[in-house]
Write a protein that holds these residues in place. Structure first.
Motif, mmCIF file in Angstrom:
data_model
loop_
_atom_site.group_PDB
_atom_site.id
_atom_site.type_symbol
_atom_site.label_atom_id
_atom_site.label_comp_id
_atom_site.label_asym_id
_atom_site.label_seq_id
_atom_site.Cartn_x
_atom_site.Cartn_y
_atom_site.Cartn_z
ATOM 1 N N HIS A 186 2.820 -1.772 3.602
ATOM 2 C CA HIS A 186 2.329 0.275 2.864
ATOM 3 C C HIS A 186 3.766 0.521 3.207
ATOM 4 O O HIS A 186 4.838 0.144 3.586
ATOM 5 C CB HIS A 186 1.682 0.463 4.795
ATOM 6 C CG HIS A 186 2.446 0.330 6.028
ATOM 7 N ND1 HIS A 186 3.072 1.391 6.513
ATOM 8 C CD2 HIS A 186 1.706 -0.385 6.857
ATOM 9 C CE1 HIS A 186 3.641 1.139 7.717
ATOM 10 N NE2 HIS A 186 2.690 -0.105 7.563
ATOM 11 N N GLY A 216 6.523 -2.856 7.193
ATOM 12 C CA GLY A 216 5.642 -0.959 7.256
ATOM 13 C C GLY A 216 6.959 -0.474 7.274
ATOM 14 O O GLY A 216 7.926 -0.774 7.478
ATOM 15 N N ILE A 267 -4.541 1.272 10.549
ATOM 16 C CA ILE A 267 -5.331 -0.364 9.393
ATOM 17 C C ILE A 267 -5.764 -1.208 10.595
ATOM 18 O O ILE A 267 -6.952 -1.514 10.066
ATOM 19 C CB ILE A 267 -3.796 -0.769 8.931
ATOM 20 C CG1 ILE A 267 -3.098 0.114 7.916
ATOM 21 C CG2 ILE A 267 -4.319 -1.923 7.749
ATOM 22 C CD1 ILE A 267 -2.055 0.115 7.380
ATOM 23 N N VAL A 321 -0.954 -7.447 4.588
ATOM 24 C CA VAL A 321 -0.936 -5.621 4.002
ATOM 25 C C VAL A 321 0.471 -5.049 4.529
ATOM 26 O O VAL A 321 1.088 -5.242 5.267
ATOM 27 C CB VAL A 321 -2.269 -5.410 4.847
ATOM 28 C CG1 VAL A 321 -1.362 -4.061 3.912
ATOM 29 C CG2 VAL A 321 -3.349 -5.561 4.562
ATOM 30 N N LEU A 325 -2.209 6.255 1.354
ATOM 31 C CA LEU A 325 -2.732 6.741 2.722
ATOM 32 C C LEU A 325 -2.364 8.181 2.998
ATOM 33 O O LEU A 325 -2.922 8.471 3.759
ATOM 34 C CB LEU A 325 -1.444 6.180 3.651
ATOM 35 C CG LEU A 325 -1.331 4.932 3.896
ATOM 36 C CD1 LEU A 325 -0.157 4.074 4.426
ATOM 37 C CD2 LEU A 325 -2.615 3.869 4.641
ATOM 38 N N LYS A 374 9.496 -0.141 0.174
ATOM 39 C CA LYS A 374 8.113 -0.565 0.514
ATOM 40 C C LYS A 374 8.063 -1.923 -0.665
ATOM 41 O O LYS A 374 7.592 -3.054 0.170
ATOM 42 C CB LYS A 374 7.265 0.256 1.321
ATOM 43 C CG LYS A 374 6.332 0.616 0.006
ATOM 44 C CD LYS A 374 4.955 0.002 -0.293
ATOM 45 C CE LYS A 374 4.354 1.164 -0.754
ATOM 46 N NZ LYS A 374 4.340 1.630 -2.024
ATOM 47 N N LEU A 395 0.675 -1.104 -0.366
ATOM 48 C CA LEU A 395 0.291 -0.262 -0.127
ATOM 49 C C LEU A 395 1.123 1.313 -0.338
ATOM 50 O O LEU A 395 1.920 1.389 0.793
ATOM 51 C CB LEU A 395 -0.649 0.002 1.283
ATOM 52 C CG LEU A 395 -1.727 1.160 1.468
ATOM 53 C CD1 LEU A 395 -2.638 0.874 0.201
ATOM 54 C CD2 LEU A 395 -2.864 0.430 2.767
#
Length: 324
Positions: free
Chosen positions: A48, A183, A87, A46, A12, A212, A7
């Motif tokens: 990010h 992350g 999140i 996930v 974000l 990332k 992500l």
């Protein structure tokens, strides 16, 4: 399917948007609405970005001169907790209560000899005018590069080599947990030269930010994921981006994409990560907009990167090559 998502930090926190907690939470809630249907049908990890957030923390730390600014490995750990918390909370508001979620602080090993330390490319923090960037460069010794029409700080971004928390991540996935991990590319670490008493090596933090997309690709490969989905603020990979001739790529092979050039600080690592995953696993990687995630999984949106693709297929036509 086991789906690993990367992500984007700009998904974000939108480009040019104030770096407030309220704006980040609002954008995380939007991201959660795209992720929740996927989590209901699949096993989900996930990853990010954290570029805007880690840059802001560094800027805030530099403003307080009574204590030395915290190093980037510590700031990376802080952002993993902050963004992971948001999140978890927003996804938890949409998923059944009994579905577990977990954010795992993830240390990632880098190589001290990585050439990236001599050529900073990773954008962090807010955007600046050229005049403001020049002033900060003179005052703080920071390095800035152009990001579109604006300027942003850049730091070294070495390649990830190993994810230390792989075993607990697998343990959580076996128990149907939605895992938020790696992350911001993970917390950058390396082994200090020389052995400690007892023959043990000493792990230390590193002043850099790992990309990332590359860290999430390594995580997806190590977890034997079925799909790597790289989510950003554009709907596909484009050639001739920002010109009247720009064209979206619908599908491509890693070999065909290798013949194109993409910006090192933005689309370049995304394309590299997708190509690495497809080449190493023979499975699909896709790049596209967060809002199109379900369609990307179905193969009807974004750019699909796969070894079975025949050259490059543009939206509406196909060719064996292109220039960017």
């Amino acid at each position: 399917m086991l789906i690993v998502t990367a992500l984007g930090g700009n998904a974000l926190l939108r480009r040019g948007q104030a770096l407030t907690a309220e704006n980040q939470r609002e954008n995380v809630a939007i991201a959660a609405r795209a992720l929740a249907p996927v989590a209901m049908e699949h096993t989900l990890v996930v990853g990010h970005g954290n570029g805007p957030q880690v840059g802001l923390l560094a800027l805030q730390g530099a403003a307080y001169d009574k204590v030395e600014t915290y190093p980037f490995d510590v700031l990376g750990a802080q952002t993993e907790g902050m963004i992971g918390y948001m999140i978890e909370q927003e996804l938890g508001n949409l998923l059944p209560f009994e579905r577990p979620l977990a954010t795992l602080l993830t240390m990632v090993e880098v190589d001290a000899a990585d050439p990236a330390f001599a050529n900073p490319t990773k954008f962090i923090g807010p955007i600046y005018t050229k005049e403001a960037a020049d002033r900060l460069a003179a005052e703080k010794g920071w390095v800035f590069k152009a990001d579109g029409e604006s300027w942003r700080r850049v730091v070294p971004s070495p390649s990830p080599r190993r994810i230390f928390e792989l075993r607990p991540i697998k343990w959580l996935l076996e128990r149907n947990t939605v895992v938020i991990a790696a992350g911001g590319g993970g917390i950058p670490t390396m082994y200090a030269p020389g052995e400690q008493p007892g023959g043990r090596r000493r792990l230390v933090g590193v002043e850099c930010v790992i990309d990332k997309d590359l860290a999430t690709e390594l995580l997806a490969r190590e977890l034997d994921a079925d799909l790597l989905a790289i989510l950003t603020d554009v709907d596909a990979i484009y050639v001739d981006w920002g010109t009247p001739n720009q064209r979206a790529i619908r599908s491509a092979s890693p070999q065909a994409l290798a013949g194109l050039a993409f910006p090192a600080g933005s689309m370049g690592p995304k394309v590299e990560a997708a190509c690495r995953f497809a080449t190493a696993t023979g499975k699909r990687a896709c790049i596209g907009s967060l809002k199109d995630l379900s369609a990307m999984i179905a193969g009807t949106a974004g750019t699909t990167v796969t070894t079975t693709a025949d050259g490059i297929v543009f939206a509406g036509k196909s060719t064996e090559g292109a220039s960017s």
